[in-house]
Scaffold this motif. Structure first.
Motif, PDB file in Angstrom:
ATOM      1  N   PRO A 621      42.352 -40.629 -11.073  1.00 50.78           N
ATOM      2  CA  PRO A 621      41.450 -39.950 -10.132  1.00 50.78           C
ATOM      3  C   PRO A 621      39.980 -40.242 -10.396  1.00 50.78           C
ATOM      4  O   PRO A 621      39.172 -40.244  -9.468  1.00 50.78           O
ATOM      5  N   GLY A 622      39.623 -40.501 -11.648  1.00 51.08           N
ATOM      6  CA  GLY A 622      38.229 -40.824 -11.969  1.00 51.08           C
ATOM      7  C   GLY A 622      37.879 -42.278 -11.720  1.00 51.08           C
ATOM      8  O   GLY A 622      36.751 -42.687 -11.985  1.00 51.08           O
ATOM      9  N   GLY A 623      38.832 -43.075 -11.232  1.00 49.76           N
ATOM     10  CA  GLY A 623      38.576 -44.490 -10.972  1.00 49.76           C
ATOM     11  C   GLY A 623      39.146 -45.375 -12.071  1.00 49.76           C
ATOM     12  O   GLY A 623      39.607 -44.903 -13.124  1.00 49.76           O
ATOM     13  N   CYS A 624      39.109 -46.689 -11.824  1.00 46.30           N
ATOM     14  CA  CYS A 624      39.661 -47.660 -12.775  1.00 46.30           C
ATOM     15  C   CYS A 624      38.650 -48.108 -13.819  1.00 46.30           C
ATOM     16  O   CYS A 624      38.972 -48.937 -14.672  1.00 46.30           O
ATOM     17  N   LEU A 625      37.411 -47.608 -13.752  1.00 51.34           N
ATOM     18  CA  LEU A 625      36.389 -48.105 -14.668  1.00 51.34           C
ATOM     19  C   LEU A 625      36.711 -47.777 -16.118  1.00 51.34           C
ATOM     20  O   LEU A 625      36.462 -48.585 -17.014  1.00 51.34           O
ATOM     21  N   MET A 626      37.284 -46.584 -16.360  1.00 48.48           N
ATOM     22  CA  MET A 626      37.626 -46.213 -17.728  1.00 48.48           C
ATOM     23  C   MET A 626      38.715 -47.129 -18.273  1.00 48.48           C
ATOM     24  O   MET A 626      38.667 -47.563 -19.426  1.00 48.48           O
ATOM     25  N   GLU A 627      39.689 -47.427 -17.440  1.00 47.01           N
ATOM     26  CA  GLU A 627      40.750 -48.329 -17.887  1.00 47.01           C
ATOM     27  C   GLU A 627      40.204 -49.738 -18.103  1.00 47.01           C
ATOM     28  O   GLU A 627      40.630 -50.438 -19.040  1.00 47.01           O
ATOM     29  N   LEU A 628      39.258 -50.156 -17.269  1.00 54.46           N
ATOM     30  CA  LEU A 628      38.620 -51.460 -17.468  1.00 54.46           C
ATOM     31  C   LEU A 628      37.875 -51.493 -18.794  1.00 54.46           C
ATOM     32  O   LEU A 628      37.906 -52.506 -19.516  1.00 54.46           O
ATOM     33  N   CYS A 629      37.218 -50.409 -19.122  1.00 56.50           N
ATOM     34  CA  CYS A 629      36.510 -50.306 -20.403  1.00 56.50           C
ATOM     35  C   CYS A 629      37.475 -50.434 -21.573  1.00 56.50           C
ATOM     36  O   CYS A 629      37.211 -51.151 -22.540  1.00 56.50           O
ATOM     37  N   ILE A 630      38.625 -49.731 -21.491  1.00 57.12           N
ATOM     38  CA  ILE A 630      39.626 -49.813 -22.571  1.00 57.12           C
ATOM     39  C   ILE A 630      40.151 -51.239 -22.693  1.00 57.12           C
ATOM     40  O   ILE A 630      40.271 -51.793 -23.803  1.00 57.12           O
ATOM     41  N   GLN A 631      40.472 -51.855 -21.553  1.00 49.80           N
ATOM     42  CA  GLN A 631      40.997 -53.220 -21.552  1.00 49.80           C
ATOM     43  C   GLN A 631      39.991 -54.183 -22.170  1.00 49.80           C
ATOM     44  O   GLN A 631      40.333 -55.009 -23.028  1.00 49.80           O
ATOM     45  N   LEU A 632      38.745 -54.084 -21.754  1.00 48.26           N
ATOM     46  CA  LEU A 632      37.712 -54.998 -22.236  1.00 48.26           C
ATOM     47  C   LEU A 632      37.455 -54.811 -23.724  1.00 48.26           C
ATOM     48  O   LEU A 632      37.356 -55.796 -24.482  1.00 48.26           O
ATOM     49  N   SER A 633      37.368 -53.566 -24.172  1.00 49.54           N
ATOM     50  CA  SER A 633      37.042 -53.313 -25.577  1.00 49.54           C
ATOM     51  C   SER A 633      38.154 -53.781 -26.513  1.00 49.54           C
ATOM     52  O   SER A 633      37.888 -54.416 -27.537  1.00 49.54           O
ATOM     53  N   LEU A 709      29.635 -60.550 -18.372  1.00 48.51           N
ATOM     54  CA  LEU A 709      30.380 -60.494 -17.106  1.00 48.51           C
ATOM     55  C   LEU A 709      30.735 -59.069 -16.692  1.00 48.51           C
ATOM     56  O   LEU A 709      30.592 -58.693 -15.544  1.00 48.51           O
ATOM     57  N   PHE A 710      31.229 -58.252 -17.640  1.00 46.85           N
ATOM     58  CA  PHE A 710      31.698 -56.903 -17.304  1.00 46.85           C
ATOM     59  C   PHE A 710      30.918 -55.848 -18.073  1.00 46.85           C
ATOM     60  O   PHE A 710      31.459 -54.793 -18.411  1.00 46.85           O
ATOM     61  N   VAL A 711      29.651 -56.147 -18.348  1.00 49.27           N
ATOM     62  CA  VAL A 711      28.867 -55.231 -19.172  1.00 49.27           C
ATOM     63  C   VAL A 711      28.651 -53.894 -18.462  1.00 49.27           C
ATOM     64  O   VAL A 711      28.390 -52.872 -19.113  1.00 49.27           O
ATOM     65  N   ALA A 712      28.787 -53.849 -17.133  1.00 47.42           N
ATOM     66  CA  ALA A 712      28.627 -52.583 -16.407  1.00 47.42           C
ATOM     67  C   ALA A 712      29.700 -51.579 -16.798  1.00 47.42           C
ATOM     68  O   ALA A 712      29.483 -50.366 -16.694  1.00 47.42           O
ATOM     69  N   SER A 713      30.837 -52.060 -17.261  1.00 46.21           N
ATOM     70  CA  SER A 713      31.911 -51.150 -17.632  1.00 46.21           C
ATOM     71  C   SER A 713      31.947 -50.855 -19.126  1.00 46.21           C
ATOM     72  O   SER A 713      32.664 -49.945 -19.556  1.00 46.21           O
ATOM     73  N   PHE A 775      32.534 -51.733  -6.269  1.00 47.87           N
ATOM     74  CA  PHE A 775      33.936 -51.535  -5.907  1.00 47.87           C
ATOM     75  C   PHE A 775      34.770 -50.845  -6.984  1.00 47.87           C
ATOM     76  O   PHE A 775      35.709 -50.134  -6.668  1.00 47.87           O
ATOM     77  N   THR A 776      34.456 -51.081  -8.257  1.00 48.30           N
ATOM     78  CA  THR A 776      35.279 -50.492  -9.322  1.00 48.30           C
ATOM     79  C   THR A 776      34.799 -49.100  -9.689  1.00 48.30           C
ATOM     80  O   THR A 776      35.605 -48.198  -9.936  1.00 48.30           O
ATOM     81  N   SER A 777      33.494 -48.901  -9.755  1.00 50.21           N
ATOM     82  CA  SER A 777      32.973 -47.586 -10.107  1.00 50.21           C
ATOM     83  C   SER A 777      32.827 -46.722  -8.852  1.00 50.21           C
ATOM     84  O   SER A 777      32.975 -47.200  -7.726  1.00 50.21           O
ATOM     85  N   ASP A 778      32.501 -45.463  -9.071  1.00 50.20           N
ATOM     86  CA  ASP A 778      32.279 -44.519  -7.963  1.00 50.20           C
ATOM     87  C   ASP A 778      30.801 -44.355  -7.649  1.00 50.20           C
ATOM     88  O   ASP A 778      30.400 -43.361  -7.024  1.00 50.20           O
TER      89      ASP A 778
END
Length: 952
Positions: A621-633, A709-713, A775-778
């Protein structure tokens, strides 16, 4: 009794060239005990030659080593090679002019097996090749009496005349006698520089090359005709060890043996096993007692030690020891690491801002408020039940740490940071080019690779067989077409394989989520999303690490079958293929989470299915950005920790241990060899060969992609990259100094194709971050709600605005939850995240106008953000000059001084010419004053007066 000496220099026809003629003999009446006694009383010859750093005479320095394998006698005893030191052998050697090694005569005893054909062929090629090296002016010395069983060494020395000749051919810039003052800053800048020097003095390495210089020697391409311009007071140190090995390597590359089936240079000889290795020597030991000071020991103490991680790198000493190409790599790595410091600080501030404002974030507070009683639709068919939105409270609060207004600022900052970093590196590169006398250096076309020459010869032989007249052949695109086709198909297959693996992990996530949803324990059901995400990311990490190694081998093989002409072409094509495959491998899982997950889910009652059974997974519900952060880290940290550090430390240590065990087993067979101290070339032979800088650059470029590339997340990415690079610099330094054979020094004025790859990643980062934010964040939906739909100008009601309603009676048959009363009450309406019409609308479940408003805002943001940031980046690129002003002034000053030197030399020549003319004129007048009879009787003298040579 005759005393035998192991080495003897036999004069050749060319003055100053010595050929080492080595013979293995079986002396009749040879007394082992008497020889041992005499050897023990004599001076240790190994100490005279500094244990392999010099020839046996202790005067000629070893500039390069060739290593080969040979077969010993059946008794397994080392065949010691000796030469008689008498006049007859010297005379016969001078008459016959044997090649080094052709004079090697192994007098085998009766019953000993003969060397097989392949060994004999290798020996023949070595003899011819070494003979050609001697004809080129090099001096050789052979040693087979070593501790390493069945391994022989050919030591190569380049005399002074060869060094001068090759330095002129290579146009090496060497320091002249002329010295000039470097322009110093004045006034306020001088005071600021002095303060900075005092502050940074504790973190400066204690090496002479790193101290600031006030004077510099004027450099000029070496010329034998202008030797008087150069400072030749100490000929032994005029050409340092790096330059000497480079010169010898150039001779080795262009020298061939032609009596075999086809012309073979050193690379072909190494590839065919004629020689097993070729390398320059390290300057000496780096640890132990009573070690003479050398550059390797100094580098180990001041550079390749974790205890000096806080100090600057002694880049000038690194360049002096390893050459410009490796020096530029470590200089670039140092600049990149320094530039990560401000990026890390800003990233920490952005993260702390998210932590500080998490309790003030209204959307996450609404999601965590249990009084809202928002019932969400099931996450899977049948087995999943309805759930409360408040159960995703922790995920929503964590998302705010990375999904907040400061993230947009940080994305803009990192885009400008990337542009500033590139400009800063260009300026640093120009400073190094000036300091290292590389201004005006242009890379010449390299020698053709051995594989290319072999392919060309094969093509020529085919045409000759068909009785066709051929000019100088070369490979065309038609010859390479099968290789190009194989490359295209191979790369497409590898990229498809990566996509297939990512798709397999998606199936794993969907099926595992459905399986865990059946869990009887409430804790198991509540942690489904975290468990699935963490395990899937770990699987992705393992697959990425494995495929990275596989893709490296495949990229090399694909490049080899293309048969590039030169080493530079080979390296560039290899880099392109390896980067393409590794880029796709590392970033595909991240691209999926950022741009595809949750986009093609469908809606309740009309979901999208894979294989008619697996429902596409949704974002939280909070969006995919948190999951993107976990994946990237996890992928970034895992790659850095496992692949970059553990592999780089563990694999060389393991290989070294295996070699040590093999040598230990051999030593146990031969106690006499074990008692001798190793020569320098034996110690270096046991080190790992240098495999090029491509792996080192590649891991840093991939990391640069993670940072930009994905520093926003993930604003903390620069911080973790900084911590990794602090270790990486010392780890690579230790590897180069202690674990690897000394590489051949290569001149280079820039980092080559890597700079273009960095610029490409910097441009791509702007586009990707624009899409991640929009598109990924809210971020955009919040702005749209705040300015278009909010009643009181606040974010209250935002969560309810982003959720659509669904009537549970509209579920397709067989997809409704098995336990509809799991929450304790009957559910009539459930909510899901999307912009759709409610069930009581005429066009129920159709996309609402809110969706199109948000989509328009997202696309507008992408366009504005991309163009604005790229304009700012180009502005930074334009406003910062590529060449620092002081360096451009110094380069101009060098040109002026060089013109003055030559003008002064020309004036000296003219004065000398005038002086000779005056002398000649006076002598002519003296001759004219003679009487006619005297003049006629001494006509020879008269003519000699007028023909006095004028030689300037």
């Amino acid at each position: 009794m005759r005393v035998n000496k192991k080495y003897s220099c036999l004069p050749a026809e060319e003055k100053g060239i010595h050929i080492i003629n080595i013979r293995a003999i079986e002396d009749i009446g040879y007394d082992q005990h008497e020889s041992t006694l005499l050897n023990s009383l004599s001076k240790n010859p190994d100490a005279d030659c500094k244990y392999g750093l010099y020839f046996r005479d202790g005067k000629r320095k070893v500039d390069y080593i060739l290593v080969y394998h040979y077969k010993k006698s059946s008794a397994g005893k080392t065949l010691t090679r000796r030469v008689h030191h008498n006049d007859s052998s010297a005379r016969s050697a001078k008459q016959d002019q044997p090649l080094p090694g052709r004079g090697v005569q192994l007098e085998m005893g009766e019953g000993e097996p003969h060397v097989d054909y392949h060994e004999d062929d290798k020996r023949f090629r070595r003899e011819e090749y070494e003979g050609n090296l001697v004809e080129a002016g090099l001096e050789l010395e052979r040693d087979e009496d070593t501790k390493i069983h069945g391994v022989g060494f050919v030591k190569i020395h380049a005399p002074w005349n060869v060094l001068c000749r090759e330095a002129e051919f290579l146009k090496l810039k060497m320091p002249t006698k002329k010295m000039y003052q470097i322009n110093q800053t004045h006034g306020l800048l001088k005071k600021i520089n002095s303060v900075i020097q005092k502050i940074t003095e504790p973190i400066q390495p204690k090496v002479a090359e790193h101290k600031p210089q006030t004077v510099k020697r004027l450099s000029y391409p070496f010329s034998r005709e202008k030797q008087h311009l150069f400072d030749l007071s100490d000929r032994d140190s005029f050409f340092d060890s790096k330059t000497r090995s480079t010169i010898v390597y150039e001779i080795l590359k262009r020298t061939t043996c032609t009596k075999a089936k086809y012309s073979m240079g050193i690379t072909s000889l190494l590839a065919n096993g004629v020689y097993s290795a070729a390398y320059p020597l390290h300057d000496g030991d780096y640890e132990g007692e009573n070690i003479e000071p050398n550059d390797r020991k100094l580098l180990c103490e001041e550079w390749a030690s974790y205890g000096v991680f806080y100090k600057y790198q002694p880049i000038d000493l690194v360049r002096k020891y390893f050459g410009e190409k490796i020096g530029l790599y470590f200089a670039w790595l140092g600049v990149y690491t320094q530039m990560l410091i401000p990026a890390s600080i800003v990233g920490i501030i952005v993260f702390l801002y998210g932590c500080a404002t998490v309790d003030e974030n209204i959307p996450s507070m609404e999601m965590c408020d249990q009084r809202n009683n928002i019932t969400m639709c099931p996450l899977c068919d049948r087995t999943c039940s309805y759930w409360k939105m408040s159960s995703a409270c922790a995920t929503a609060r964590a998302s705010h740490l990375f999904d907040n207004p400061a993230t947009v600022f940080f994305s803009v900052f990192m885009a400008l940071w990337a542009a500033t970093f590139m400009e800063h590196w260009k300026r640093k590169q120009m400073r190094l080019n000036y300091r290292w006398d590389l201004t005006g250096f242009e890379e010449e076309e390299d020698h053709p690779r051995a594989e290319y020459e072999a392919k060309v010869l094969e093509k020529s032989l085919r045409k000759e067989h068909k009785h066709k007249e051929t000019d100088k052949e070369k490979l065309t695109w038609k010859d390479r077409f099968p290789a190009y086709l194989t490359n295209f198909v191979g790369i497409i297959f590898m990229v498809g394989l990566t996509f297939a693996i990512v798709f397999g992990v998606i199936i794993y996530r969907i099926s595992t989520a459905a399986a865990l949803a059946i869990s009887s324990t409430p804790s198991g059901r509540s942690s489904v999303r975290v468990t699935v995400t963490a395990t899937a990311v770990i699987i992705n990490l393992v697959v990425i690490i494995i495929l990275d190694e596989v893709y490296s081998c495949i990229a090399r093989w694909l490049t080899q079958i293309e048969v590039p002409k030169t080493d530079k072409n080979f390296e560039e094509r290899l880099i392109f293929k390896a980067f393409l495959l590794k880029f796709v491998n590392a970033y595909t899982p991240i691209f999926y989470v950022a741009f595809f997950k949750g986009r093609f889910v469908g809606r309740p009652g009309d979901y999208v299915y894979i294989f008619h059974s697996f429902r596409m997974e949704e974002c939280a519900p909070g969006g995919c950005l948190m999951e993107l952060c976990i994946q990237l880290s996890i992928i970034m940290l895992g790659k850095q920790l496992i692949q970059n550090n553990l592999f780089e430390i563990g694999i060389p240590k393991m290989k070294k241990f295996i070699r040590y065990m093999k040598l230990k087993r051999r030593r146990s067979l031969d106690h006499e060899e074990h008692m001798k101290k190793k020569q320098r070339y034996e110690v270096d032979y046991n080190l790992e060969p240098f495999a090029g800088l491509t792996p080192e650059y590649m891991e840093m470029i991939i990391q640069f992609g993670f940072v930009t590339l994905f520093v926003a997340s993930f604003p903390l990415a620069p911080l973790f990259a900084l911590l990794n690079n602090i270790i990486e610099i010392r780890l690579d330094a230790k590897k180069f100094v202690t674990e690897l054979r000394r590489p051949v020094a290569v001149r280079a004025k820039d980092i080559g194709i890597w700079y273009n790859i960095l610029r490409g990643i910097g441009k791509l980062a702007v586009i990707i971050n624009a899409f991640v934010i929009s598109f990924t964040s809210d971020f955009i939906p919040r702005l749209v709600y705040l300015y278009m739909y909010s009643e009181n100008g606040t974010m209250h009601g935002f969560v309810n605005h982003t959720l659509s309603s669904f009537n549970v009676s509209d579920f397709q048959a067989g997809t409704a939850p098995n336990d509809p009363m799991d929450l304790g009450y009957e559910v009539q309406i459930c909510r899901y995240k999307d912009y759709r019409e409610p069930p009581w609308s005429e066009n129920k479940y159709d996309i609402s106008k809110d969706f199109w408003a948000v989509l328009a805002a997202r696309l507008a943001f992408v366009i504005v953000f991309q163009n604005l940031v790229m304009f700012m980046s180009d502005f930074v690129d334009w406003i910062i000059p590529d060449i620092p002003k002081d360096i451009s002034q110094q380069i101009h000053k060098e040109k002026v001084l060089m013109v003055e030197v030559f003008m002064r030399e020309e004036q000296g020549k003219l004065q000398m010419l005038e002086t000779w003319k005056d002398k000649d004129k006076k002598k002519g007048e003296n001759c004219n004053n003679h009487s006619p009879r005297l003049s006629r009787s001494h006509s020879g003298s008269l003519s000699s007066c007028h023909s006095y040579p004028l030689d300037v």
